[in-house]
Write an enzyme that holds these catalytic residues in place. Sequence first.
Site, mmCIF file in Angstrom:
data_model
loop_
_atom_site.group_PDB
_atom_site.id
_atom_site.type_symbol
_atom_site.label_atom_id
_atom_site.label_comp_id
_atom_site.label_asym_id
_atom_site.label_seq_id
_atom_site.Cartn_x
_atom_site.Cartn_y
_atom_site.Cartn_z
ATOM 1 N N VAL A 175 0.775 -1.135 -0.021
ATOM 2 C CA VAL A 175 -0.101 0.011 0.066
ATOM 3 C C VAL A 175 0.820 1.262 0.166
ATOM 4 O O VAL A 175 0.629 2.143 -0.768
ATOM 5 C CB VAL A 175 -1.179 -0.088 1.161
ATOM 6 C CG1 VAL A 175 -2.015 1.200 1.280
ATOM 7 C CG2 VAL A 175 -1.597 -1.192 1.340
ATOM 8 N N ASP A 176 2.073 1.028 0.785
ATOM 9 C CA ASP A 176 2.730 2.258 0.755
ATOM 10 C C ASP A 176 3.474 2.575 -0.730
ATOM 11 O O ASP A 176 3.631 3.618 -0.986
ATOM 12 C CB ASP A 176 3.937 2.136 1.735
ATOM 13 C CG ASP A 176 3.617 2.658 3.245
ATOM 14 O OD1 ASP A 176 2.703 3.214 3.388
ATOM 15 O OD2 ASP A 176 4.393 2.196 4.072
ATOM 16 N N LEU A 177 3.929 1.482 -1.218
ATOM 17 C CA LEU A 177 4.606 1.542 -2.591
ATOM 18 C C LEU A 177 3.620 2.019 -3.586
ATOM 19 O O LEU A 177 3.814 3.034 -4.265
ATOM 20 C CB LEU A 177 5.192 0.166 -2.851
ATOM 21 C CG LEU A 177 6.294 -0.456 -1.833
ATOM 22 C CD1 LEU A 177 6.599 -1.800 -2.423
ATOM 23 C CD2 LEU A 177 7.355 0.399 -2.083
ATOM 24 N N GLY A 180 2.952 5.587 -3.250
ATOM 25 C CA GLY A 180 4.131 6.440 -3.840
ATOM 26 C C GLY A 180 3.992 6.524 -5.357
ATOM 27 O O GLY A 180 4.133 7.385 -5.511
#
Length: 410
Positions: A175-177, A180
């Site tokens: 999810v972070d990736l 981004g």
Amino acid sequence: MSPLAGIRVLDLSRVLAGPWAGQLLADYGADVIKVERPGSGDDTRGWGPPWWGEAAERMSAYYLCANRGKRSIAVDIASPEGAQLVRTLAAEADVLLENYKVGQLARYGLDAASLRALNPRLVYCSITGYGQTGPEASRAGYDFAIQAAGGLMSVTGEAEGTPHTQPQKVGVAVVDLMTGVYATTAILAALQGRERTGQGCHIDTALLDVQVAMLANQASNHLVGGVVPRRMGNAHPNIVPYQVFATADGHIVLAVGNDTQFAKLCELVGQIEVSRDVRFATNAARVAHRAEVVGMVAQWMVAHSTSAWCARLDAAGVPCAPLRSIDQVFQSQQVLARGMLIKTGCGDDAAGSVPLVAAPVLFDGERAAARRGPPTLDQHGSALRQAIAERGGWPEATDDGDPTNDHSRR
């Protein structure tokens, strides 16, 4: 290739989603200044082992993966002097990245409204767990928690009822990736829009929103079909056979995406009549008779090794892949041939010995890559502060990464 040469990015973010966007922009040629807390810096600097470097200059492998191509300056934004330094940089920046809690930067006059009043062309990108609005906007957001709250863990892991299993997170902070990446595409769109209007904008990017968008066909299955998707292990809810199978010496992923491919698989194993059976001739029929199809294919796959199956299936045009460990990935001839493993300098190491994963994009055959390695904390601080004081604005960088006062902006 540096398609973003001349674009200035002020990166106030930390951990992964924001730094990942900043690293992508740096790989594409932008000049990225990373603003960090004095003393400790980005949280991920301490997320080790493993480490690279020695003693006080050591950096965690986690930090290294998301901060290539940036200059680092340590700034206490809670102090009047620190906040003013950030405003000075923001006045000439094209992009600002931040992932503070909603409203936190307003205490220091570093919120979107304040900085865009100072620099109307600024593209200000906020990354939060739950967004700038809504009843949960004030909550802190972490990838693991969002994978749970956003539904991803409800469809990840072995099927309910399988002994000793539970919902699983994905093995990387996906999810972070993806946040981004979504933030990067939004920034590029905003920069393009600015060419027409002359105005920047405030981008509101939420991990939860990205997670919901990432549900893709699973969300559509629910919204259109009225079903509630469940965990299915490695099986696919809409395609059969499309999962992991055991072989004589390991495992293989079989990804039969259409009826022609299924017929080729059946022909390959001498069972062409199976593909003509009305129970198995179409994908819809195979989904309806999933257990029977999977049982047959499982018996076929254990007859040969993974490498033997890959060779035969590739020749027949049936999509498949071996299951590789991460060390095997970086020994793969295709990965090496594509230049996905790079080495760069880092801190005082100018020899280029730090192994990193390259940006997965080529422009006219040339891979996007920042010239500068991940910085040590405040590595460029003294030179940047001096240049800011002398110039009164954004300190330019020469190609070798040294700040100067007279390097003209493209």
